[in-house]
Design an enzyme around this catalytic site. Structure first.
Site, mmCIF file in Angstrom:
data_model
loop_
_atom_site.group_PDB
_atom_site.id
_atom_site.type_symbol
_atom_site.label_atom_id
_atom_site.label_comp_id
_atom_site.label_asym_id
_atom_site.label_seq_id
_atom_site.Cartn_x
_atom_site.Cartn_y
_atom_site.Cartn_z
ATOM 1 N N SER A 1 0.641 -1.253 -0.004
ATOM 2 C CA SER A 1 -0.026 0.067 -0.012
ATOM 3 C C SER A 1 0.902 1.194 0.018
ATOM 4 O O SER A 1 0.403 2.219 -0.747
ATOM 5 C CB SER A 1 -1.029 0.055 1.307
ATOM 6 O OG SER A 1 -1.988 -1.240 0.963
ATOM 7 N N HIS B 1 0.540 4.277 4.438
ATOM 8 C CA HIS B 1 -0.063 5.070 3.343
ATOM 9 C C HIS B 1 0.362 6.524 3.353
ATOM 10 O O HIS B 1 0.595 6.879 2.201
ATOM 11 C CB HIS B 1 -1.599 4.927 3.713
ATOM 12 C CG HIS B 1 -2.302 3.669 3.592
ATOM 13 N ND1 HIS B 1 -3.570 3.529 3.654
ATOM 14 C CD2 HIS B 1 -1.661 2.332 3.463
ATOM 15 C CE1 HIS B 1 -3.552 2.253 3.479
ATOM 16 N NE2 HIS B 1 -2.336 1.558 3.322
#
Length: 209
Positions: free
Chosen positions: A125, A175
């Site tokens: 991610s 993230h």
């Protein structure tokens, strides 16, 4: 812009870096679901802060190739499949790899620095958000030339960040770290003057000495 109409062979030929990353992640996931062996492989590569602190620094990189389940893999690889090709074509193979790996790496480093020793993480991610961050930089430079890019990318980033905070067991730090890293690299790589120099090099790849 992000609709994929290529055949399987065309996709591989046009986007070799993205295709290779997709293949590696899928193959490693298949290996991790092998009984007994897969558990050891996943544990060997996942980012465990305590083990990183003890010197197992490869765990700042290997989590980018591991996923907790099929849904996790599907989300990340679908995002790479959709958004990766445009960035690979625009930036070139080396710059794309730099954005992808450095975003994932910095996201993992941030995770290690911010969370406690018991924290463990895995997933691509951070690297995926790095791709989105690079597109955000491109939006900054082309906001008057490509308004449709802004209309697509900004809502995706905003929704993605919000969901990162709302969903349980999501590596928010990775993230955000990946997103910021991708944006900074995008600001450097996609500066109009720098892109102009790329075009000159492509037109005249040889220098006279």
């Amino acid at each position: 812009m992000f609709s994929r109409r290529e055949s399987f062979k065309e996709y591989i030929k046009l986007y070799p870096v993205v295709s290779t990353l997709l293949a590696i992640n899928i193959i490693i996931f298949l290996l991790t679901i092998i009984p007994v062996y897969g558990i050891y492989l996943r544990y060997f590569g996942m980012g465990v802060n305590l083990l990183i602190a003890e010197g197992e620094y490869w765990r700042l990189i290997t989590p980018m190739f591991l996923h907790s389940g099929f849904a996790h893999l599907l989300f990340n690889m679908f995002s790479l499949y959709i958004f990766g090709p445009e960035l690979e074509q625009l930036s070139g193979k080396a710059r794309f790899l730099t954005i992808y790996f450095l975003s994932g790496f910095i996201g993992n480093v941030a995770t290690y620095l911010i969370h406690d020793w018991n924290y463990a993480s895995l997933g691509a991610s951070g690297a995926i958000y790095g791709i989105l961050g690079a597109f955000a930089a491109l939006v900054h430079y082309t906001k008057h030339l490509l308004p449709q890019l802004r209309q697509i990318i900004i809502p995706i980033i905003v929704i993605g960040v919000i969901l990162s905070f709302l969903q349980p067991n999501v590596g928010v730090t990775a993230h955000i770290g990946g997103l910021i890293t991708g944006f900074i690299l995008g600001m450097v790589f996609f500066h109009p003057k720098r892109i102009g120099s790329w075009k000159k090099k492509k037109k005249n790849p040889y220098t006279v000495v």
